[in-house]
Design a protein around this motif. Structure first.
Motif, PDB file in Angstrom:
ATOM      1  N   GLY A  85       9.433   4.262  -4.034  1.00  0.00           N
ATOM      2  CA  GLY A  85       8.468   3.116  -4.480  1.00  0.00           C
ATOM      3  C   GLY A  85      10.188   1.579  -3.680  1.00  0.00           C
ATOM      4  O   GLY A  85       9.571   0.566  -3.996  1.00  0.00           O
ATOM      5  N   PHE A  88       9.776   0.034  -1.523  1.00  0.00           N
ATOM      6  CA  PHE A  88       8.949  -0.932  -1.336  1.00  0.00           C
ATOM      7  C   PHE A  88       9.656  -2.853  -1.961  1.00  0.00           C
ATOM      8  O   PHE A  88       9.979  -3.092  -1.638  1.00  0.00           O
ATOM      9  N   TYR A  92      10.739  -5.767   0.060  1.00  0.00           N
ATOM     10  CA  TYR A  92       9.562  -6.744  -0.209  1.00  0.00           C
ATOM     11  C   TYR A  92      10.400  -8.644  -0.738  1.00  0.00           C
ATOM     12  O   TYR A  92      10.475  -9.487   0.082  1.00  0.00           O
ATOM     13  N   LEU A 142       3.418  -5.647  -1.423  1.00  0.00           N
ATOM     14  CA  LEU A 142       4.885  -4.391  -1.610  1.00  0.00           C
ATOM     15  C   LEU A 142       5.090  -4.187  -2.531  1.00  0.00           C
ATOM     16  O   LEU A 142       5.847  -3.741  -3.812  1.00  0.00           O
ATOM     17  N   SER A 144       3.608  -5.434  -6.046  1.00  0.00           N
ATOM     18  CA  SER A 144       2.931  -4.286  -6.915  1.00  0.00           C
ATOM     19  C   SER A 144       2.843  -2.903  -6.775  1.00  0.00           C
ATOM     20  O   SER A 144       3.180  -2.231  -7.372  1.00  0.00           O
ATOM     21  N   ILE A 145       2.933  -2.438  -5.167  1.00  0.00           N
ATOM     22  CA  ILE A 145       3.389  -1.480  -5.026  1.00  0.00           C
ATOM     23  C   ILE A 145       5.053  -0.943  -5.855  1.00  0.00           C
ATOM     24  O   ILE A 145       4.520   0.369  -6.707  1.00  0.00           O
ATOM     25  N   TRP A 146       5.450  -1.435  -5.585  1.00  0.00           N
ATOM     26  CA  TRP A 146       6.878  -1.110  -6.382  1.00  0.00           C
ATOM     27  C   TRP A 146       6.836  -1.292  -7.765  1.00  0.00           C
ATOM     28  O   TRP A 146       7.035   0.106  -8.573  1.00  0.00           O
ATOM     29  N   LEU A 148       3.713  -0.092  -9.462  1.00  0.00           N
ATOM     30  CA  LEU A 148       3.475   1.153  -9.665  1.00  0.00           C
ATOM     31  C   LEU A 148       4.744   2.438  -9.740  1.00  0.00           C
ATOM     32  O   LEU A 148       4.172   3.170 -11.176  1.00  0.00           O
ATOM     33  N   SER A 170       0.814  -3.866 -11.432  1.00  0.00           N
ATOM     34  CA  SER A 170       0.896  -3.896 -10.418  1.00  0.00           C
ATOM     35  C   SER A 170      -0.671  -3.746  -9.977  1.00  0.00           C
ATOM     36  O   SER A 170      -1.215  -3.734  -9.007  1.00  0.00           O
ATOM     37  N   ILE A 173      -1.726  -5.875  -7.060  1.00  0.00           N
ATOM     38  CA  ILE A 173      -2.245  -6.043  -6.016  1.00  0.00           C
ATOM     39  C   ILE A 173      -3.317  -5.933  -5.467  1.00  0.00           C
ATOM     40  O   ILE A 173      -3.651  -6.499  -4.754  1.00  0.00           O
TER      41      ILE A 173
END
Length: 221
Positions: A85, A88, A92, A142, A144-146, A148, A170, A173
């Motif tokens: 994560g 990402f 970002y 990206l 939002s992925i981080w 998560l 998250s 996203i």
């Protein structure tokens, strides 16, 4: 990490190892928050004085202040999963620093070197569209992925409250993906067109996201 394991025991050793990174990250993190607040309280005046270039330069500096944060969190939380994560998160922030710096250059040139109007407003809009969306939208995907990965890591370490907060971030996203798709597809889809970038919502969400993370490393470790 094992679910339910006490956060003090799981972080104490790693927290000592990350001490050299922790203090600078906290200082730079709060400087970034301060720059954000300065932008908020001076925004109307800067817009009135046509200082859009300086505004974007401040934003580039603000995101640069947060660059150490993903690495520091990864080290403090001591999670192999979060290392993924972290990639990402770093990408970002780098993307936003780059796009804000490029937008600064574009705006500065348009204002200072276009007295003859050789660069039309249409070309200017094209350049801003190239440098902003969907570039910024993808960067926020990206993020939002981080978030998560942060949520999963916090839950695995027994910090359910922080995990829930990160999971909520998250969920953004879906909003950012719709924005990216809406600005990227040639054939417009009516459903996607309902998702429009709201700068107030995006900036507010960004501010709270970093306040939560910087407050966590400031007051927990």
């Amino acid at each position: 990490m094992i679910l339910g394991l006490g956060p003090y025991n799981s972080y104490s050793i790693k927290g000592c190892e990350g001490g050299l990174m922790l203090i600078p990250t906290i200082i730079l993190g709060w400087i970034g928050i301060l720059i954000f607040l300065i932008i908020i309280f001076t925004f109307q005046k800067m817009v009135k004085n046509n200082e859009f270039a300086f505004l974007h330069k401040l934003m580039a500096l603000m995101y640069a202040m947060w660059l150490p944060l993903p690495l520091t969190l990864s080290q403090l939380l001591n999670s192999e999963l979060l290392q993924v994560g972290t990639v990402f998160g770093i990408v970002y922030l780098i993307m936003l620093v780059i796009t804000m710096a490029l937008q600064t250059g574009h705006i500065t040139f348009m204002v200072k070197h276009n007295d003859d109007k050789s660069i039309t407003e249409k070309i200017g809009d094209y350049m801003m569209a190239t440098l902003s969306n969907p570039f910024e939208g993808l960067a926020n995907v990206l993020k939002s992925i981080w978030a998560l990965f942060l949520g999963i890591t916090f839950c695995n370490s027994g910090e359910i409250f922080m995990g829930i907060i990160m999971f909520l971030f998250s969920l953004q996203i879906f909003y950012y993906l719709l924005i990216v798709l809406n600005t990227s597809l040639v054939k417009r889809i009516k459903f996607f067109s309902k998702a429009k970038a709201n700068t107030f919502v995006i900036n507010l969400e960004t501010l709270f996201f970093f306040i939560v993370l910087i407050s966590y490393i400031t007051f927990y470790f």
